[in-house]
Write an enzyme that holds these catalytic residues in place. Sequence first.
Site: not given
Ligand SMILES: C[S@@+](CC[C@H](N)C(=O)[O-])C[C@H]1O[C@@H](n2cnc3c(N)ncnc32)[C@H](O)[C@@H]1O
Length: 356
Positions: A247-248, A266
């Site tokens: 979890d980032f 975003h």
């Molecule tokens: C809009 S997608 C973008 C994916 C990729 N960067 C792209 O542009 O194709 C957002 C990404 O953030 C990840 N994400 C959401 N919440 C997160 C969290 N708490 N920790 C890590 N990753 C997370 C999602 O699983 C998803 O893969």
Amino acid sequence: MMGHKNSIRSAPSSTTTQLRGETQMNEVSQHPAQAVQQLATAYWASRCLHVAAELGVADVLGDEPQTAEAIAQSLGVQPAALHRILRALANHGVFQHDGERFAHNESSRLLRTGVPGSLRSLTRMMGLKVHWDAYRELDSALRTGRPPIAQVTKDGLFPYLADHPEEAQLFHEAMAEKTNVQVGLVTDAYDFRAFETIGDIGGGLGQLLYAVLEKAPQARGVLFDLPETIARAREGNMPRVSYVGGDFFKDPIPPCDVYMMMTVLHDWSDAESISILKNLQAGAPRGAKLLFIEGVVDPTARNNFILDLDIEMLVMTTGRERTRTEWETMLSRAGFRMTRIIPTPTSSSIIEAELA
Ligand SMILES: C[S@@+](CC[C@H](N)C(=O)[O-])C[C@H]1O[C@@H](n2cnc3c(N)ncnc32)[C@H](O)[C@@H]1O
């Protein structure tokens, strides 16, 4: 969430109208009534596209033209309704129609599954019930200040996806598709050859990282995303890539020379973005760079994809598209200094930052 549909838009219509003896056009050079009418009804054709993608019409239609009856028979659906849906799509340039039979054109081929440049998953994802339900609640953003998706699923998009694995798979495929469309133009715009460790944080299925590593044969990559996303990405099993689930907001992010985040911040408010960046900062080596591959809002732009994408963020997330100043301010509050913004031929720019 996304920077989808490549965002290279067609030139504005040159339709004009004579009002009070002089030519009047709106700011995107459209007839005023046409501009309103087109927007008021845009979902008619949009919905047809979702349904055609969901059904898999483009996979059933081979290289030879077919009648709607034949396609409907293969799909087990009503031929008359299918005929009208495909005719409407052909009217908008997706599929060709000679009055009797339907054939593929370059746009309709992009609805085929798994072909290079396919946008089928992206189109299906836009047609998901959760998406339409959230858009129906758009006005709730005005009343409550909260994202309309909160009216549909209280914890927001990512927890919803965690509870709906099939929709999550579609979401990640959709993100991979939109990234595939843009990625070559993005990697051409930045030189990655100096870096040893390149991180892609919230990197989804890894499309951006894999393309960057092709351009940087000396480097190793770290793909960081939620554990359930990493479990899917791991199936790609690319050499030189460490797959790290976490979890980032709170889990340690492995140290990298450069951290890329494509269409990630975003999805989040300034306060949430700052919290993600502070967590990243805790493990970042001195001199590390950050690259955000995202839109930069030009508030005066017209016919600009990022301003539509901002509505997707308003509806589906707590995030937003940001202007140059908003990026600068948010990054500085997180302890980073924006060093430059590199435009690309796509709707995304590369926003470069380093520790202040
Ligand atoms: C809009 S997608 C973008 C994916 C990729 N960067 C792209 O542009 O194709 C957002 C990404 O953030 C990840 N994400 C959401 N919440 C997160 C969290 N708490 N920790 C890590 N990753 C997370 C999602 O699983 C998803 O893969």
